[in-house]
Design a protein around this motif. Structure first.
Motif, mmCIF file in Angstrom:
data_model
loop_
_atom_site.group_PDB
_atom_site.id
_atom_site.type_symbol
_atom_site.label_atom_id
_atom_site.label_comp_id
_atom_site.label_asym_id
_atom_site.label_seq_id
_atom_site.Cartn_x
_atom_site.Cartn_y
_atom_site.Cartn_z
ATOM 1 N N MET A 138 0.829 -1.299 -0.100
ATOM 2 C CA MET A 138 -0.109 0.011 0.061
ATOM 3 C C MET A 138 0.755 1.410 -0.021
ATOM 4 O O MET A 138 0.410 2.301 -0.144
ATOM 5 C CB MET A 138 -0.911 -0.159 1.281
ATOM 6 C CG MET A 138 -0.421 -0.156 2.519
ATOM 7 S SD MET A 138 -1.476 -0.446 3.895
ATOM 8 C CE MET A 138 -2.424 0.962 3.767
ATOM 9 N N ARG A 139 2.173 1.255 0.069
ATOM 10 C CA ARG A 139 3.148 2.225 -0.171
ATOM 11 C C ARG A 139 3.451 2.663 -1.304
ATOM 12 O O ARG A 139 3.770 1.780 -2.179
ATOM 13 C CB ARG A 139 4.395 2.095 0.761
ATOM 14 C CG ARG A 139 5.228 3.173 0.815
ATOM 15 C CD ARG A 139 6.458 2.949 1.718
ATOM 16 N NE ARG A 139 7.607 4.067 1.649
ATOM 17 C CZ ARG A 139 8.375 4.206 0.889
ATOM 18 N NH1 ARG A 139 8.451 3.434 -0.139
ATOM 19 N NH2 ARG A 139 9.354 5.208 0.910
ATOM 20 N N GLY B 267 -3.891 9.943 -1.778
ATOM 21 C CA GLY B 267 -2.501 9.412 -1.836
ATOM 22 C C GLY B 267 -1.609 10.009 -0.565
ATOM 23 O O GLY B 267 -0.535 9.928 -0.484
ATOM 24 N N TRP B 268 -2.394 10.976 0.169
ATOM 25 C CA TRP B 268 -1.759 11.658 1.343
ATOM 26 C C TRP B 268 -1.003 10.864 2.512
ATOM 27 O O TRP B 268 0.036 11.460 2.957
ATOM 28 C CB TRP B 268 -2.656 12.709 1.917
ATOM 29 C CG TRP B 268 -3.974 12.091 2.489
ATOM 30 C CD1 TRP B 268 -5.156 12.104 1.584
ATOM 31 C CD2 TRP B 268 -4.114 11.731 3.425
ATOM 32 N NE1 TRP B 268 -6.073 11.514 2.406
ATOM 33 C CE2 TRP B 268 -5.509 11.270 3.601
ATOM 34 C CE3 TRP B 268 -3.407 11.430 4.652
ATOM 35 C CZ2 TRP B 268 -6.138 10.629 4.719
ATOM 36 C CZ3 TRP B 268 -3.900 11.050 5.886
ATOM 37 C CH2 TRP B 268 -5.269 10.446 5.839
ATOM 38 N N ARG B 269 -1.560 9.775 2.396
ATOM 39 C CA ARG B 269 -0.890 8.816 3.574
ATOM 40 C C ARG B 269 0.566 8.555 3.192
ATOM 41 O O ARG B 269 1.395 7.767 3.953
ATOM 42 C CB ARG B 269 -1.717 7.800 3.839
ATOM 43 C CG ARG B 269 -2.873 7.941 4.444
ATOM 44 C CD ARG B 269 -3.596 6.330 4.935
ATOM 45 N NE ARG B 269 -5.092 6.602 5.412
ATOM 46 C CZ ARG B 269 -5.416 7.292 6.589
ATOM 47 N NH1 ARG B 269 -4.354 7.373 7.514
ATOM 48 N NH2 ARG B 269 -6.527 7.392 7.002
ATOM 49 N N SER C 168 10.817 5.874 -4.337
ATOM 50 C CA SER C 168 9.676 6.576 -4.234
ATOM 51 C C SER C 168 9.708 7.908 -3.365
ATOM 52 O O SER C 168 10.558 8.105 -2.642
ATOM 53 C CB SER C 168 8.801 5.595 -3.209
ATOM 54 O OG SER C 168 7.200 6.227 -3.115
ATOM 55 N N LYS C 169 8.763 8.816 -3.936
ATOM 56 C CA LYS C 169 8.612 10.095 -3.245
ATOM 57 C C LYS C 169 8.187 10.010 -1.774
ATOM 58 O O LYS C 169 8.182 10.854 -0.905
ATOM 59 C CB LYS C 169 7.757 11.109 -3.987
ATOM 60 C CG LYS C 169 7.815 12.673 -3.356
ATOM 61 C CD LYS C 169 7.037 13.541 -4.293
ATOM 62 C CE LYS C 169 7.816 13.747 -5.990
ATOM 63 N NZ LYS C 169 8.960 14.403 -5.895
ATOM 64 N N ALA C 170 7.412 8.876 -1.579
ATOM 65 C CA ALA C 170 6.953 8.570 -0.274
ATOM 66 C C ALA C 170 8.160 8.707 0.939
ATOM 67 O O ALA C 170 8.929 8.158 0.584
ATOM 68 C CB ALA C 170 6.205 7.346 -0.226
ATOM 69 N N ASN C 171 7.707 9.222 2.004
ATOM 70 C CA ASN C 171 8.615 9.464 3.224
ATOM 71 C C ASN C 171 8.159 8.687 4.494
ATOM 72 O O ASN C 171 8.971 8.673 5.661
ATOM 73 C CB ASN C 171 9.108 10.795 3.515
ATOM 74 C CG ASN C 171 7.658 11.519 4.047
ATOM 75 O OD1 ASN C 171 6.657 10.908 4.275
ATOM 76 N ND2 ASN C 171 7.753 12.911 3.924
ATOM 77 N N ILE C 172 7.166 7.702 4.127
ATOM 78 C CA ILE C 172 6.870 6.782 5.283
ATOM 79 C C ILE C 172 7.519 5.447 5.327
ATOM 80 O O ILE C 172 8.097 5.316 4.230
ATOM 81 C CB ILE C 172 5.136 6.554 5.079
ATOM 82 C CG1 ILE C 172 5.060 5.619 4.023
ATOM 83 C CG2 ILE C 172 4.689 7.896 5.312
ATOM 84 C CD1 ILE C 172 3.637 5.411 3.803
ATOM 85 N N TYR D 68 2.801 21.143 -4.334
ATOM 86 C CA TYR D 68 1.733 20.260 -4.642
ATOM 87 C C TYR D 68 2.220 19.117 -5.525
ATOM 88 O O TYR D 68 3.137 19.316 -6.332
ATOM 89 C CB TYR D 68 0.627 20.853 -5.598
ATOM 90 C CG TYR D 68 -0.405 19.827 -6.142
ATOM 91 C CD1 TYR D 68 -1.287 19.333 -5.281
ATOM 92 C CD2 TYR D 68 -0.455 19.359 -7.434
ATOM 93 C CE1 TYR D 68 -2.284 18.276 -5.829
ATOM 94 C CE2 TYR D 68 -1.307 18.491 -8.031
ATOM 95 C CZ TYR D 68 -2.069 17.856 -7.051
ATOM 96 O OH TYR D 68 -2.850 16.956 -7.619
ATOM 97 N N ASN D 69 1.563 17.842 -5.165
ATOM 98 C CA ASN D 69 2.117 16.811 -5.824
ATOM 99 C C ASN D 69 0.844 15.771 -6.008
ATOM 100 O O ASN D 69 0.204 15.360 -5.141
ATOM 101 C CB ASN D 69 3.283 15.969 -5.200
ATOM 102 C CG ASN D 69 3.939 14.672 -6.120
ATOM 103 O OD1 ASN D 69 3.255 13.681 -6.192
ATOM 104 N ND2 ASN D 69 4.909 15.034 -6.720
#
Length: 443
Positions: A190-191, A227-229, A274-278, A219-220
Motif C-alpha cells: 500500500m506504500r 494518496g496523502w498517507r 519513491s517520493k513517499a517518506n513513510i 503540490y504533488n
C-alpha cells in the motif's frame, strides 16, 4: 448470529427492528454535515443514509470538483433528493449551528481542528481514524467532547464488524486461556512506489487550505486525491493507518488500556526510489505487562499467511485465534476448529453492489457502527468506539512512531498523560502548526 446478538456482543445493548432504518429515528430527521467529501467521507455518509432518515444539509471540501460531484450523489441517495449546501471553508459551514451530526472524512492532519470546531458548534460526531497526527491533538479532542457533552464515534469499525464481535466472545469467554502474545501485521503493498514531479495545484483545488496546519509542501499528484498517507506531514504512515485498526481490535477484545512501554524500529529499507517518506518496513512492541502486542508491516514481499495479509493472531495456552476483516479462525488445542467469514448484506442494501470504490466487505460494519452512534446519541451514552478509545489507540501508534524517530523505548505514564523521564520525547507530543493555524493545545 442475528443483529440482536451482534449488538449484545458489541456493547451489551439491544436494538429493535430489522435491517434498515431504526424505529426510533423514523419520526426524526437528524441534520447532517460532512467535512471531507472524498472516498471514505462518502462511504461513511452513505452508510448513515442507509440506516436513518437523515437530511444531509451541508458538505464541505477544498476540492471544488469533488464537492460538486458529491453534492449530486448525495441528492440521488437521500430521500428528499435535495442537494446539500456546499462550502469551501468548514468554519463557514459550522457558523450555521444547525447540524445535529457532523462526519469528518478529511486527511488526518485536519481531524483535530475540524472535530473540535464541530463539537463546539453543538454537533455529535463521527470522525475517521486515527483521530489525530500528534498526541496533544487527541487529548484536546477528548477534552472538548467531554466539556461540551458530545457523542463522538471514531471510525475504528472493527468493533462493529459482525464476525469479529463473534470472535471477541471467544476471547471474553476464556476459550484461549492465558494470552501472552498477540501478533498484528499488515503486508499489503500500500506504500506508493511512484515519484512524479511536483507541479502547480489544479485550479479546482485550494492547496493552501488543503495543507492547513501541516508544513507546506509543493503540490504533488501523490498527495491528492487519496494518496496523502504517503507523507508523514499529513498522517502517521502505515502504523497510523493500519496498525491503529488492529491494535484497537486487540484492546477491545482483551479489555486493554494503555501500554506501559512502546518500542519501534524500521525505516525505508527496500523502496528507496519513491517520493513517499513513510516507512516500508516497521515493527513495534506494545508492552502490557503479561501480554505483549507486536506489530509488523512490510509494503513489499509476501504475507506470512496469504489468508491473513492484514490481521491479528492471538496466542493463548488453550488455543489460537486469527482475525481479519475477511474472517476469523479459532484453533483450540483440543476440539474442533471454527472458521467464520465476513458478513455481506448485498441483498438488503443493493446499492452496495454498484457504489464506486466501496469496500463491500466493510459496508455492514460501517452500518452497525452508525447504528451504534445513533443509539448513543439517543441515550446520550458512550458509543462502542468512543473518542477516549480512539485517543488511546491513535496515541499508542503515534508513540510507536516517536520511538522509531528517537531510537529508544518510551515509557508511558497514563496517569500524567506523558512519557516518563523524557523531556525530549514529551516535546514531540505536540507538533508545530503552520501559521495562522493554532494548535488546539494552545487555546
Amino acid at each position: 448470529m442475528d443483529r440482536r446478538e451482534f449488538l449484545q456482543g458489541a456493547a451489551g445493548l439491544t436494538l429493535a427492528g430489522t435491517h434498515g432504518i431504526e424505529p426510533e429515528f423514523q419520526e426524526k430527521k437528524p441534520r447532517v454535515g460532512l467535512i471531507g467529501s472524498g472516498w471514505y467521507g462518502k462511504c461513511d455518509l452513505f452508510r448513515l443514509i442507509q440506516v436513518a432518515p437523515v437530511e444531509v444539509v451541508s458538505i464541505c471540501d477544498v476540492d471544488k470538483r469533488m464537492l460538486s460531484e458529491s453534492a449530486d450523489l448525495i441528492a440521488q441517495r437521500q430521500a428528499s433528493h435535495k442537494k446539500p449546501r456546499t462550502y469551501a471553508d468548514y468554519r463557514e459551514m459550522l457558523k450555521e449551528k444547525d447540524l445535529d451530526i457532523v462526519l469528518i472524512g478529511t486527511p488526518d492532519h485536519w481531524h483535530a481542528l475540524h472535530a473540535i470546531a464541530a463539537i463546539a458548534a453543538g454537533a455529535d460526531l463521527y470522525c475517521q481514524k486515527p483521530i489525530s497526527v500528534d498526541v496533544a491533538e487527541g487529548k484536546a479532542m477528548l477534552a472538548a467532547a467531554r466539556k461540551h457533552k458530545r457523542v463522538v464515534q471514531i471510525g475504528t469499525q472493527r468493533r462493529s464488524t459482525p464476525h469479529l464481535v463473534e470472535a471477541r466472545n471467544i476471547v471474553q469467554e476464556g476459550k484461549l486461556g492465558k494470552i501472552g502474545l498477540v501478533e498484528t501485521y499488515c503486508y499489503y503493498h500500500m506504500r506508493t512506489s511512484a515519484n512524479p514531479p511536483d507541479m502547480p495545484p489544479p485550479e479546482y483545488l485550494d492547496w493552501e487550505m488543503w495543507t492547513g496546519p501541516a508544513p507546506l509542501r509543493p503540490y504533488n499528484s501523490l498527495a491528492h486525491p487519496r494518496g496523502w498517507r504517503a507523507f508523514m506531514e499529513y498522517g502517521n504512515g502505515i502504523v497510523g493507518d493500519m496498525c491503529v485498526h488492529m491494535l484497537d481490535t486487540v484492546r477491545w477484545m482483551m479489555n486493554l488500556g494503555w501500554a506501559k512501554r512502546i518500542t519501534s524500529t524500521g525505516g525505508i529499507f527496500v523502496d528507496k526510489d519513491s517520493k513517499a517518506n513513510i516507512t516500508d518496513t516497521q515493527t513495534a512492541t506494545f508492552d502490557y505487562g503479561e501480554t505483549q502486542v507486536l506489530w509488523q508491516h512490510r509494503s513489499w514481499g509476501e504475507p506470512n499467511d496469504p489468508d491473513y495479509p492484514w490481521g491479528a493472531t492471538f496466542y493463548g495456552d488453550k488455543g489460537t485465534l486469527k482475525v481479519s476483516v475477511m474472517s476469523y479462525d479459532y484453533i483450540p488445542n483440543k476440539g474442533k476448529p471454527i472458521h467464520k467469514d465476513v458478513t455481506y448484506e448485498l441483498e438488503q442494501f443493493p446499492e452496495d453492489k454498484t457504489e464506486k470504490d466501496l469496500e463491500r466487505h466493510v459496508a455492514p460494519a460501517i452500518r452497525y457502527h452508525m447504528k451504534d452512534l445513533l443509539r448513543a446519541i439517543e441515550t446520550r451514552g458512550r458509543p462502542v468506539a468512543d473518542i477516549e478509545e480512539g485517543y488511546i489507540s491513535s496515541a499508542s501508534c503515534i508513540l510507536a512512531n516517536l520511538s522509531l524517530q528517537l531510537n529508544r523505548t518510551l515509557v508511558w505514564d497514563a496517569e500524567k498523560q506523558q512519557i516518563a523521564n523524557d523531556g525530549e520525547a514529551n516535546r514531540l507530543l505536540k507538533r508545530p502548526y503552520r501559521r495562522p493555524w493554532v494548535h488546539p493545545a494552545n487555546t
